[in-house]
Design a protein around this motif. Sequence first.
Motif, PDB file in Angstrom:
ATOM      1  N   HIS A  41       6.298   0.258  13.854  1.00 52.88           N
ATOM      2  CA  HIS A  41       6.996   0.374  12.572  1.00 52.88           C
ATOM      3  C   HIS A  41       5.963   0.221  11.464  1.00 52.88           C
ATOM      4  O   HIS A  41       5.212  -0.757  11.427  1.00 52.88           O
ATOM      5  N   LEU A  42       5.935   1.181  10.534  1.00 48.54           N
ATOM      6  CA  LEU A  42       4.943   1.167   9.460  1.00 48.54           C
ATOM      7  C   LEU A  42       5.540   0.795   8.109  1.00 48.54           C
ATOM      8  O   LEU A  42       4.951   0.039   7.346  1.00 48.54           O
ATOM      9  N   GLY A  43       6.696   1.345   7.791  1.00 54.43           N
ATOM     10  CA  GLY A  43       7.311   1.131   6.485  1.00 54.43           C
ATOM     11  C   GLY A  43       8.356   2.202   6.252  1.00 54.43           C
ATOM     12  O   GLY A  43       9.042   2.622   7.188  1.00 54.43           O
ATOM     13  N   HIS A  44       8.451   2.699   5.005  1.00 52.23           N
ATOM     14  CA  HIS A  44       9.444   3.723   4.689  1.00 52.23           C
ATOM     15  C   HIS A  44       8.901   4.721   3.671  1.00 52.23           C
ATOM     16  O   HIS A  44       8.022   4.391   2.874  1.00 52.23           O
ATOM     17  N   ASN A  45       9.444   5.915   3.721  1.00 49.42           N
ATOM     18  CA  ASN A  45       9.163   6.923   2.708  1.00 49.42           C
ATOM     19  C   ASN A  45      10.153   6.720   1.568  1.00 49.42           C
ATOM     20  O   ASN A  45      11.365   6.841   1.759  1.00 49.42           O
ATOM     21  N   LEU A  46       9.637   6.404   0.386  1.00 53.01           N
ATOM     22  CA  LEU A  46      10.464   6.167  -0.796  1.00 53.01           C
ATOM     23  C   LEU A  46      10.018   7.139  -1.886  1.00 53.01           C
ATOM     24  O   LEU A  46       9.208   6.796  -2.753  1.00 53.01           O
ATOM     25  N   PRO A  47      10.514   8.367  -1.845  1.00 57.95           N
ATOM     26  CA  PRO A  47      10.057   9.393  -2.790  1.00 57.95           C
ATOM     27  C   PRO A  47      10.312   9.008  -4.243  1.00 57.95           C
ATOM     28  O   PRO A  47      11.274   8.294  -4.557  1.00 57.95           O
TER      29      PRO A  47
ATOM     30  N   PRO B 116       0.843  -1.195   0.000  1.00 62.09           N
ATOM     31  CA  PRO B 116       0.000   0.000   0.000  1.00 62.09           C
ATOM     32  C   PRO B 116       0.881   1.248   0.000  1.00 62.09           C
ATOM     33  O   PRO B 116       1.782   1.374   0.838  1.00 62.09           O
ATOM     34  N   SER B 117       0.625   2.142  -0.943  1.00 65.53           N
ATOM     35  CA  SER B 117       1.483   3.319  -1.120  1.00 65.53           C
ATOM     36  C   SER B 117       0.655   4.587  -0.992  1.00 65.53           C
ATOM     37  O   SER B 117      -0.271   4.816  -1.774  1.00 65.53           O
ATOM     38  N   PHE B 118       1.014   5.396  -0.003  1.00 62.08           N
ATOM     39  CA  PHE B 118       0.242   6.589   0.324  1.00 62.08           C
ATOM     40  C   PHE B 118       1.024   7.852  -0.009  1.00 62.08           C
ATOM     41  O   PHE B 118       2.256   7.866   0.013  1.00 62.08           O
TER      42      PHE B 118
ATOM     43  N   ARG C 149       6.382   9.126  -1.182  1.00 62.13           N
ATOM     44  CA  ARG C 149       5.530   7.938  -1.311  1.00 62.13           C
ATOM     45  C   ARG C 149       5.813   7.045  -0.111  1.00 62.13           C
ATOM     46  O   ARG C 149       6.912   6.548   0.063  1.00 62.13           O
ATOM     47  N   TYR C 150       4.798   6.873   0.722  1.00 63.74           N
ATOM     48  CA  TYR C 150       4.947   6.107   1.952  1.00 63.74           C
ATOM     49  C   TYR C 150       4.542   4.662   1.678  1.00 63.74           C
ATOM     50  O   TYR C 150       3.365   4.353   1.498  1.00 63.74           O
ATOM     51  N   CYS C 151       5.546   3.804   1.602  1.00 63.69           N
ATOM     52  CA  CYS C 151       5.374   2.390   1.281  1.00 63.69           C
ATOM     53  C   CYS C 151       5.148   1.655   2.603  1.00 63.69           C
ATOM     54  O   CYS C 151       6.074   1.498   3.404  1.00 63.69           O
ATOM     55  N   ILE C 152       3.919   1.207   2.849  1.00 68.99           N
ATOM     56  CA  ILE C 152       3.498   0.782   4.187  1.00 68.99           C
ATOM     57  C   ILE C 152       3.073  -0.687   4.219  1.00 68.99           C
ATOM     58  O   ILE C 152       2.385  -1.175   3.317  1.00 68.99           O
TER      59      ILE C 152
END
Length: 210
Positions: free
Chosen positions: A169-175, A142-144, A181-184
């Motif tokens: 821990h949710l994921g990482h921000n991968l712009p 899921p990408s927010f 883009r928050y890859c969760i």
Amino acid sequence: MGCKHSAPVSETESNSKEYGPIRDIVGGDAASKSYPLVGPEAIMKKKTHGTYIKPVQSKLRYGCDFKTADNICNHNRHLAEHFGYFTSGPRRRAFNKAVKEAKAKNKSITFFDSNTGLPLFTAPRGRSWDSFLNESSKHGWPSFRDAEVNWENVRCLRKGEAVSIHGTHLGHNLPDSSGNRYCINLVSIAGNPDGIDDTKEIMLYTDSAN
């Protein structure tokens, strides 16, 4: 020389109902227009159950399994559920059902912290369901985008790790070329609102999806 561990944070400091102490250390202004909001490493300080005070909720949404969720949410800073986890196995049917119902109502879905039940993301916002789903499927998680993050409860750390203010821990921000883009991990946002441990509760919808 052995590693020096920080003293565990007390339940009073970390409990989801005790907003005051937590919000004193998380940093960032939720009303800011500059994203992501950056929080201190102290958010992920060792607590009584990894980075939170207790295991994730026992009955998670979208067919997510407890063991995977607890490991990723509370005992991990770098690893993730496998690529495509959110649309594979029992998750496929459960997640697709939730999306189908939301699309039929022209509504967005709010995703809740698997530990605390606090709202973390609402999607889609400022784009269509197809745009959100296509991007998420392409990347495997899921990408927010910035507008879909509930900044009252979410921060990013200096190296891009996305976390809840209580230590999930949710994921990482991968712009990318479109911005942040928050890859969760789905297992991190499969909670029931306000900690209500009941997967039969009706899905909570929010404003229109567009």
